[in-house]
Design a protein around this motif. Structure first.
Motif, PDB file in Angstrom:
ATOM      1  N   PHE A 157       0.507  -1.361  -0.092  1.00 25.11           N
ATOM      2  CA  PHE A 157      -0.165   0.067  -0.461  1.00 25.11           C
ATOM      3  C   PHE A 157       0.591   1.867  -0.090  1.00 25.11           C
ATOM      4  N   MET A 158       0.591   2.511  -0.959  1.00 23.01           N
ATOM      5  CA  MET A 158       1.583   3.401  -1.550  1.00 23.01           C
ATOM      6  C   MET A 158       0.329   4.756   0.014  1.00 23.01           C
ATOM      7  N   VAL A 159       1.087   5.041   0.305  1.00 25.05           N
ATOM      8  CA  VAL A 159       0.322   6.333   1.151  1.00 25.05           C
ATOM      9  C   VAL A 159       1.091   7.699   0.565  1.00 25.05           C
ATOM     10  N   LEU A 160       0.478   8.625   0.822  1.00 27.38           N
ATOM     11  CA  LEU A 160       0.494   9.426   0.030  1.00 27.38           C
ATOM     12  C   LEU A 160       2.284  10.485   0.528  1.00 27.38           C
ATOM     13  N   ASP A 161       3.687   9.495   0.032  1.00 28.95           N
ATOM     14  CA  ASP A 161       4.904   9.936   0.608  1.00 28.95           C
ATOM     15  C   ASP A 161       5.522  10.660  -0.207  1.00 28.95           C
ATOM     16  N   ASN A 162       5.635  11.576  -0.669  1.00 30.26           N
ATOM     17  CA  ASN A 162       6.272  12.083  -1.595  1.00 30.26           C
ATOM     18  C   ASN A 162       7.574  11.293  -1.913  1.00 30.26           C
ATOM     19  N   THR A 163       8.805  11.764  -0.847  1.00 32.77           N
ATOM     20  CA  THR A 163       9.497  11.011  -0.887  1.00 32.77           C
ATOM     21  C   THR A 163       9.613   9.153  -1.611  1.00 32.77           C
ATOM     22  N   VAL A 164       8.783   8.197  -1.347  1.00 30.41           N
ATOM     23  CA  VAL A 164       8.232   6.609  -2.043  1.00 30.41           C
ATOM     24  C   VAL A 164       8.346   7.267  -3.171  1.00 30.41           C
ATOM     25  N   ALA A 165       7.207   8.510  -3.715  1.00 25.68           N
ATOM     26  CA  ALA A 165       6.807   8.965  -4.945  1.00 25.68           C
ATOM     27  C   ALA A 165       7.566   9.531  -6.210  1.00 25.68           C
ATOM     28  N   LEU A 166       9.048   9.352  -5.442  1.00 27.58           N
ATOM     29  CA  LEU A 166       9.887   9.606  -6.469  1.00 27.58           C
ATOM     30  C   LEU A 166      11.174   8.506  -7.545  1.00 27.58           C
ATOM     31  N   ALA A 167      10.345   7.258  -6.679  1.00 27.54           N
ATOM     32  CA  ALA A 167      10.986   6.281  -6.779  1.00 27.54           C
ATOM     33  C   ALA A 167      10.026   4.961  -6.829  1.00 27.54           C
ATOM     34  N   PHE A 168       8.715   5.796  -7.223  1.00 34.10           N
ATOM     35  CA  PHE A 168       7.933   4.537  -8.062  1.00 34.10           C
ATOM     36  C   PHE A 168       7.798   3.848  -9.206  1.00 34.10           C
ATOM     37  N   PRO A 169       8.569   4.546 -10.100  1.00 35.41           N
ATOM     38  CA  PRO A 169       9.546   3.320 -11.229  1.00 35.41           C
ATOM     39  C   PRO A 169      10.372   2.056 -11.137  1.00 35.41           C
ATOM     40  N   ALA A 170      10.513   2.046 -10.206  1.00 34.27           N
ATOM     41  CA  ALA A 170      11.365   1.233  -9.711  1.00 34.27           C
ATOM     42  C   ALA A 170      10.321   0.274  -8.264  1.00 34.27           C
ATOM     43  N   LEU A 171       9.908   0.803  -7.914  1.00 30.48           N
ATOM     44  CA  LEU A 171       9.051   0.591  -6.871  1.00 30.48           C
ATOM     45  C   LEU A 171       7.976  -0.577  -8.072  1.00 30.48           C
ATOM     46  N   LEU A 172       8.107   0.167  -8.557  1.00 32.82           N
ATOM     47  CA  LEU A 172       6.273  -1.082  -9.832  1.00 32.82           C
ATOM     48  C   LEU A 172       6.978  -2.047 -10.492  1.00 32.82           C
ATOM     49  N   ASN A 173       8.260  -1.702 -10.938  1.00 31.73           N
ATOM     50  CA  ASN A 173       9.292  -3.342 -11.414  1.00 31.73           C
ATOM     51  C   ASN A 173       9.246  -3.833 -10.443  1.00 31.73           C
ATOM     52  N   ILE A 174      10.167  -3.441  -9.192  1.00 30.59           N
ATOM     53  CA  ILE A 174      10.146  -4.240  -8.602  1.00 30.59           C
ATOM     54  C   ILE A 174       8.818  -5.369  -7.582  1.00 30.59           C
ATOM     55  N   CYS A 175       7.817  -4.758  -7.210  1.00 32.64           N
ATOM     56  CA  CYS A 175       6.603  -5.234  -6.954  1.00 32.64           C
ATOM     57  C   CYS A 175       6.101  -6.692  -8.288  1.00 32.64           C
ATOM     58  N   THR A 176       5.895  -5.841  -9.359  1.00 37.79           N
ATOM     59  CA  THR A 176       5.500  -6.568 -10.509  1.00 37.79           C
ATOM     60  C   THR A 176       6.391  -7.325 -10.739  1.00 37.79           C
ATOM     61  N   LYS A 177       7.081  -7.663 -11.417  1.00 34.70           N
ATOM     62  CA  LYS A 177       7.927  -8.943 -11.124  1.00 34.70           C
ATOM     63  C   LYS A 177       8.437  -9.430  -9.934  1.00 34.70           C
ATOM     64  N   ASN A 178       7.649  -9.596  -8.874  1.00 38.48           N
ATOM     65  CA  ASN A 178       7.440 -10.271  -7.772  1.00 38.48           C
ATOM     66  C   ASN A 178       5.801 -10.710  -7.277  1.00 38.48           C
ATOM     67  N   LYS A 179       4.935 -10.330  -8.132  1.00 35.55           N
ATOM     68  CA  LYS A 179       3.885 -10.573  -8.321  1.00 35.55           C
ATOM     69  C   LYS A 179       3.212  -9.852  -7.163  1.00 35.55           C
ATOM     70  N   ILE A 180       3.512  -8.476  -6.916  1.00 40.41           N
ATOM     71  CA  ILE A 180       2.973  -8.631  -5.441  1.00 40.41           C
ATOM     72  C   ILE A 180       1.791  -7.039  -6.125  1.00 40.41           C
ATOM     73  N   PRO A 181       1.058  -6.649  -5.794  1.00 41.53           N
ATOM     74  CA  PRO A 181       0.380  -5.625  -6.312  1.00 41.53           C
ATOM     75  C   PRO A 181       0.122  -4.544  -5.708  1.00 41.53           C
ATOM     76  N   ILE A 182       0.469  -2.990  -6.007  1.00 40.87           N
ATOM     77  CA  ILE A 182       0.158  -2.196  -5.772  1.00 40.87           C
ATOM     78  C   ILE A 182      -1.114  -1.048  -5.384  1.00 40.87           C
ATOM     79  N   PHE A 183      -1.714  -0.861  -3.733  1.00 39.84           N
ATOM     80  CA  PHE A 183      -2.617  -0.509  -3.737  1.00 39.84           C
ATOM     81  C   PHE A 183      -2.536   1.141  -3.641  1.00 39.84           C
ATOM     82  N   THR A 184      -2.670   1.909  -3.878  1.00 45.30           N
ATOM     83  CA  THR A 184      -2.520   3.618  -3.290  1.00 45.30           C
ATOM     84  C   THR A 184      -3.572   4.520  -3.350  1.00 45.30           C
ATOM     85  N   ALA A 185      -3.981   5.312  -2.723  1.00 52.71           N
ATOM     86  CA  ALA A 185      -5.053   6.622  -3.129  1.00 52.71           C
ATOM     87  C   ALA A 185      -4.234   7.678  -4.370  1.00 52.71           C
TER      88      ALA A 185
END
Length: 263
Positions: A157-185
């Motif tokens: 679950f991706m909270v509205l955190d500006n620091t993490v948001a900057l790394a979203f492409p990498a976050l998405l890539n790694i979660c997708t590779k590991n079949k982990i769905p991302i939920f966010t607001a």
């Protein structure tokens, strides 16, 4: 009436934000509009004689930006994109009935993220879910942490955190590779590949922010007398991501009136 707009980008850096504020104090503009919590905090803490209107601040009271939502006080007001965590977790359980473990990453230097984590933890406890929370100080740390976190969780679950948001492409890539769905607001990230979530309509939120600015500039209203505005939420679902992760989105969600399907 003609309006001159000056745009500044702090690039998520507090040092740059402080430099921008110093310049704004010298320029003495008629109004300052800030986006997200860190920028609003820097302006609120350093500027007292210029009206400030914020957009997309999750918890302006907790962040120390306003005293009360109904009557902000001082020289700042705006529009909030507060999160309905109860509904978010309910949504995750509907889409993934077997869910047990949820992951989240925040920067503890962002007060809105600390507040969000506390509320999210309580909601997870109430729903018998395990919340695996990790912290980062910069976006470059997200890669290693999410790689490790995916081994423990069923969803992120991706909270509205500006620091993490900057790394979203990498976050998405790694979660997708590991079949982990991302939920966010934030519907923006659902458009970019996250699976689903309840999100404010940021276009509507922007319009509301502009209306507040208009009241101050042209109707003579004081920021202290304008309540902080909030918006209802729509459900956003990325069907391509669902197909990629082989997750079936229940028909009752797809057919709901306020569901926005991202193809």
């Amino acid at each position: 009436p003609k309006i001159n707009l000056l745009f500044y980008n702090a690039q998520g850096e507090k040092l740059i934000a402080n430099q921008i504020v110093k310049e704004l104090i010298k320029l003495k503009p008629d109004l300052i509009i800030t986006i997200a919590t860190p920028a609003a905090q820097v302006c609120a803490n350093n500027i007292s004689n210029i009206p400030i209107v914020f957009a997309a601040v999750s918890d302006p009271v907790q962040a120390g930006i306003v005293k009360k939502l109904e009557k902000p006080g001082a020289n700042i007001t705006g529009a909030t994109d507060a999160l309905p965590f109860f509904e978010q977790i309910k949504l995750i359980k509907i889409i993934i009935p077997t869910i047990k473990n949820i992951g989240v990453i925040i920067n503890p230097a962002e007060s809105n993220s600390v507040s969000a984590l506390s509320e999210l933890q309580q909601v997870c406890n109430d729903n018998n879910l395990n919340l695996f929370a990790e912290t980062v100080n910069s976006s470059v740390e997200v890669n290693n942490i999410i790689e490790r976190l995916t081994k423990k969780i069923d969803a992120y679950f991706m909270v509205l955190d500006n620091t993490v948001a900057l790394a979203f492409p990498a976050l998405l890539n790694i979660c997708t590779k590991n079949k982990i769905p991302i939920f966010t607001a934030d519907s923006t990230f659902i458009e970019e590949g996250a699976l689903a979530g309840y999100s404010v309509d940021y276009n509507a939120l922007s319009i509301e922010t502009a209306k507040i600015a208009e009241q101050i500039l042209f109707a003579g209203k004081k920021t202290s007398d304008i309540p902080v505005k909030s918006y209802g939420f729509n459900l956003y679902v990325n069907r391509k991501t669902a197909d990629k992760l082989k997750i079936k989105i229940p028909d009752k969600l797809i057919n709901a009136n306020k569901t926005r399907i991202i193809l």
